[in-house]
Design an enzyme around this catalytic site. Structure first.
Site, PDB file in Angstrom:
ATOM      1  N   HIS A 263      -1.390  63.247  55.613  1.00  0.00           N
ATOM      2  CA  HIS A 263      -1.356  61.811  55.284  1.00  0.00           C
ATOM      3  C   HIS A 263      -2.527  61.142  56.025  1.00  0.00           C
ATOM      4  O   HIS A 263      -3.681  61.492  55.782  1.00  0.00           O
ATOM      5  CB  HIS A 263       0.025  61.265  55.690  1.00  0.00           C
ATOM      6  N   HIS A 309      -4.608  64.212  45.807  1.00  0.00           N
ATOM      7  CA  HIS A 309      -3.656  63.118  46.051  1.00  0.00           C
ATOM      8  C   HIS A 309      -2.348  63.425  45.328  1.00  0.00           C
ATOM      9  O   HIS A 309      -2.352  64.048  44.269  1.00  0.00           O
ATOM     10  CB  HIS A 309      -4.216  61.782  45.548  1.00  0.00           C
ATOM     11  N   ARG A 318     -10.639  53.196  46.364  1.00  0.00           N
ATOM     12  CA  ARG A 318     -10.909  52.848  47.760  1.00  0.00           C
ATOM     13  C   ARG A 318     -12.071  53.697  48.299  1.00  0.00           C
ATOM     14  O   ARG A 318     -12.879  53.235  49.089  1.00  0.00           O
ATOM     15  CB  ARG A 318      -9.636  53.039  48.602  1.00  0.00           C
TER      16      ARG A 318
HETATM   17  N1  CMX Z   1      -7.791  71.444  49.131  1.00  0.00           N
HETATM   18  C1  CMX Z   1      -7.200  72.616  48.863  1.00  0.00           C
HETATM   19  N2  CMX Z   1      -6.021  72.751  48.224  1.00  0.00           N
HETATM   20  C2  CMX Z   1      -5.434  71.609  47.807  1.00  0.00           C
HETATM   21  C3  CMX Z   1      -5.999  70.352  48.019  1.00  0.00           C
HETATM   22  C4  CMX Z   1      -7.220  70.276  48.728  1.00  0.00           C
HETATM   23  N3  CMX Z   1      -7.813  69.121  49.036  1.00  0.00           N
HETATM   24  N4  CMX Z   1      -5.175  69.415  47.492  1.00  0.00           N
HETATM   25  C5  CMX Z   1      -4.119  70.077  46.985  1.00  0.00           C
HETATM   26  N5  CMX Z   1      -4.282  71.409  47.178  1.00  0.00           N
HETATM   27  C6  CMX Z   1      -3.332  72.463  46.866  1.00  0.00           C
HETATM   28  C7  CMX Z   1      -2.023  72.203  47.591  1.00  0.00           C
HETATM   29  O1  CMX Z   1      -2.088  72.630  48.953  1.00  0.00           O
HETATM   30  C8  CMX Z   1      -1.035  72.974  46.752  1.00  0.00           C
HETATM   31  O2  CMX Z   1      -1.170  74.335  47.097  1.00  0.00           O
HETATM   32  P1  CMX Z   1       0.155  75.302  47.155  1.00  0.00           P
HETATM   33  O3  CMX Z   1       0.651  75.337  45.747  1.00  0.00           O
HETATM   34  O4  CMX Z   1      -0.395  76.582  47.668  1.00  0.00           O
HETATM   35  O5  CMX Z   1       1.104  74.643  48.098  1.00  0.00           O
HETATM   36  C9  CMX Z   1      -1.609  72.794  45.349  1.00  0.00           C
HETATM   37  O6  CMX Z   1      -2.987  72.419  45.507  1.00  0.00           O
HETATM   38  C10 CMX Z   1      -0.914  71.705  44.542  1.00  0.00           C
HETATM   39  O7  CMX Z   1      -0.917  70.514  45.307  1.00  0.00           O
HETATM   40  P2  CMX Z   1      -0.934  69.084  44.583  1.00  0.00           P
HETATM   41  O8  CMX Z   1       0.319  68.957  43.794  1.00  0.00           O
HETATM   42  O9  CMX Z   1      -2.229  68.875  43.886  1.00  0.00           O
HETATM   43  O10 CMX Z   1      -0.946  68.099  45.834  1.00  0.00           O
HETATM   44  P3  CMX Z   1       0.307  67.514  46.638  1.00  0.00           P
HETATM   45  O11 CMX Z   1       0.813  66.338  45.888  1.00  0.00           O
HETATM   46  O12 CMX Z   1       1.284  68.588  46.990  1.00  0.00           O
HETATM   47  O13 CMX Z   1      -0.379  67.062  47.992  1.00  0.00           O
HETATM   48  C11 CMX Z   1      -2.117  66.105  49.279  1.00  0.00           C
HETATM   49  C12 CMX Z   1      -1.258  65.953  48.037  1.00  0.00           C
HETATM   50  C13 CMX Z   1      -2.906  64.823  49.522  1.00  0.00           C
HETATM   51  C14 CMX Z   1      -1.215  66.339  50.511  1.00  0.00           C
HETATM   52  C15 CMX Z   1      -3.065  67.301  49.085  1.00  0.00           C
HETATM   53  O14 CMX Z   1      -3.946  67.036  48.006  1.00  0.00           O
HETATM   54  C16 CMX Z   1      -3.877  67.637  50.324  1.00  0.00           C
HETATM   55  O15 CMX Z   1      -3.400  68.378  51.193  1.00  0.00           O
HETATM   56  N6  CMX Z   1      -5.133  67.092  50.433  1.00  0.00           N
HETATM   57  C17 CMX Z   1      -5.943  67.257  51.629  1.00  0.00           C
HETATM   58  C18 CMX Z   1      -5.430  66.353  52.741  1.00  0.00           C
HETATM   59  C19 CMX Z   1      -5.708  64.893  52.449  1.00  0.00           C
HETATM   60  O16 CMX Z   1      -6.799  64.504  52.058  1.00  0.00           O
HETATM   61  N7  CMX Z   1      -4.691  64.020  52.679  1.00  0.00           N
HETATM   62  C20 CMX Z   1      -4.857  62.561  52.571  1.00  0.00           C
HETATM   63  C21 CMX Z   1      -4.133  61.947  51.391  1.00  0.00           C
HETATM   64  C22 CMX Z   1      -4.241  60.451  51.394  1.00  0.00           C
HETATM   65  C23 CMX Z   1      -3.229  59.871  52.356  1.00  0.00           C
HETATM   66  O17 CMX Z   1      -2.006  59.996  52.103  1.00  0.00           O
HETATM   67  O18 CMX Z   1      -3.629  59.308  53.348  1.00  0.00           O
END
Ligand code: CMX
Length: 426
Positions: A263, A309, A318
């Site tokens: 997050h 996301h 943003r």
């Molecule tokens: N890099 C690599 N893999 C990613 C990824 C990224 N940036 N974003 C998603 N994935 C992966 C997930 O880890 C998940 O893998 P598994 O199936 O092995 O668990 C798969 O793709 C599916 O995930 P998703 O449905 O697309 O994403 P979620 O809704 O589960 O999670 C988020 C969303 C933001 C946690 C995820 O995209 C992520 O970890 N991003 C990087 C961290 C980040 O930037 N967080 C900030 C978000 C904004 C905020 O809330 O402040």
């Protein structure tokens, strides 16, 4: 804050009656269903919360009370807070009144500084921030009035009072933590003439001859303020507040969720990743080098911070706003150039990787390099900035929730055995 209180006092009774009647008439209508994947997958997409302050359509991004965030980027955070709480854009006089009101509440009690000074020197700034807020809980007007027997219809008024006190103090608290935690010298007193975000910039003590750091703080505070109700920080704050824990408890709890690497901590992680890129390649890498670096990150089982996301399926508006700011103010900065190149290269890599549902940048992908540009190099601190801003959204949601008299949260949990039986029965 007479203007805001009058506005709310005028609108809340009708709003409350309207929702009461609506629920009475339509309480048994179905608006969402839950699949097994959702129950085990973070309840993604389950519509079981109401939040009127903002919405995040996957193909548009943040919209605050019908205003797309791109339209609000020139506004002061005070205006956005007023809009979040009341649903109306304030005029200049109301914004100035709110600036003055926050300014009059800026002093942080001495016992908070003493508490923070007693903490281990290597405490994370988010722990200090959350603890500083929790330490101030004894100031809660809501708790005092509740103990005295306040009526349910009046909950929103003392919740608002607590929220104004809290938001008024947060820049001072957060700036004091920055200076204390990173040995920046004595705390800097608030300057009553400055607006809320410029005052924060002033108290941080970052050199700002051009005034652009204050502009960045204004933009930063606007962009992170709210993101509907289901994200971890907003939902946690709502859940804790639903037990009628006062805003000090609820906002502190929400911030503990913001501190997680998936997050709000992602902005710290994101800059760390960009710095690693610069160090490895001695500057801005070629597209091919960056592509390989992104693959190396993914192949080692890590996420690319700042990308993806839970809701969005486009480049976060943003992120666009920060990128536009960077292009105007620090286009020659190598960290900004790397962030810009990552934006051009990484979505393609994530698409090829095929896991992330959203391969595009979120808000955290660009903010860190801008802070770094102005000399705020302590990236452990970045989530605190996010928290100061997000406190506005959490508070606005709490005020609205108290105004509507929402119930304590208590969703039903079930066991894996129950889920398996339910599936077997069809
Ligand atoms: N890099 C690599 N893999 C990613 C990824 C990224 N940036 N974003 C998603 N994935 C992966 C997930 O880890 C998940 O893998 P598994 O199936 O092995 O668990 C798969 O793709 C599916 O995930 P998703 O449905 O697309 O994403 P979620 O809704 O589960 O999670 C988020 C969303 C933001 C946690 C995820 O995209 C992520 O970890 N991003 C990087 C961290 C980040 O930037 N967080 C900030 C978000 C904004 C905020 O809330 O402040």
């Amino acid at each position: 804050m007479a203007n805001m209180i009058d506005k709310l006092a005028g609108t809340i009774p009708a709003l409350r009656d309207d929702i009461k009647a609506f629920v009475k008439q339509n309480g048994d209508k179905v608006i969402s269903e839950v699949t097994v994947a959702q129950a085990y997958g973070g309840m993604r997409g389950v519509k079981a919360l109401v939040c009127d302050t903002s919405v995040v359509p996957p193909d548009k991004g943040l919209i605050i009370r019908s205003h797309p965030i791109g339209e609000l980027k020139e506004k002061l955070p005070e205006a956005v807070f007023y809009l979040l709480v009341t649903g109306e854009m304030p005029d200049d006089a109301a914004v100035q009144a709110l600036t003055k009101d926050f300014g009059s509440r800026a002093i942080v009690p001495d016992y908070v500084w003493k508490t923070l000074a007693a903490m281990p020197k290597d405490s994370h700034p988010m722990v200090m921030f959350s603890l500083g807020i929790l330490a101030m809980e004894k100031e809660s007007v809501f708790r005092k009035k509740y103990t005295e027997g306040m009526k349910k219809e009046d909950y929103w008024q003392s919740t608002l009072e607590d929220c104004l006190n809290l938001i008024g103090k947060l820049p001072n608290l957060a700036a004091g933590i920055y200076r204390m935690r990173f040995d920046k010298g004595p705390r800097i007193e608030p300057e009553p003439k400055l607006d809320w975000a410029a005052n924060y910039a002033h108290m941080l003590g970052i050199s700002d001859p051009s005034g652009e750091f204050a502009n960045l703080m204004r933009l930063y505070m606007v962009l992170h303020s709210d993101h509907e109700g289901g994200n971890v920080s907003a939902h946690t704050c709502h859940c804790v507040g639903s037990a009628l824990s006062d805003p000090y408890y609820a906002v502190s709890a929400g911030l503990n969720g913001l501190a997680g690497p998936l997050h709000g901590l992602a902005n710290q992680e994101c800059l760390r990743w960009v710095i690693m890129v610069k160090e490895k390649f001695g500057g801005v890498p070629t597209d091919e080098q960056l592509k390989q670096f992104a693959w190396d990150t993914l192949n080692s089982g890590q996420v690319i911070p700042g990308y993806g996301h839970a809701v969005l399926r486009i480049t976060d508006p943003r992120f666009d706003a920060f990128r536009e700011f960077g292009a105007r103010v620090c286009a020659d900065d190598p960290y900004f150039q790397i962030v810009d190149k990552v934006f051009r290269v990484v979505p393609g890599v994530l698409k090829e990787h095929g896991k992330a549902k959203d391969p595009w940048p979120n808000v955290d992908a660009a903010s860190g390099c801008l802070l770094y540009h102005f000399g705020m190099t302590e990236f452990q601190y970045y989530t605190v900035l996010f928290g100061v801003s997000r406190a506005m959204g959490m508070c606005a949601q709490l005020i609205v929730s108290r105004a509507l008299g929402e119930a304590i949260e208590r969703p039903k949990s079930v066991t894996t055995g129950w889920v398996k039986q339910a599936v077997a029965k069809g």
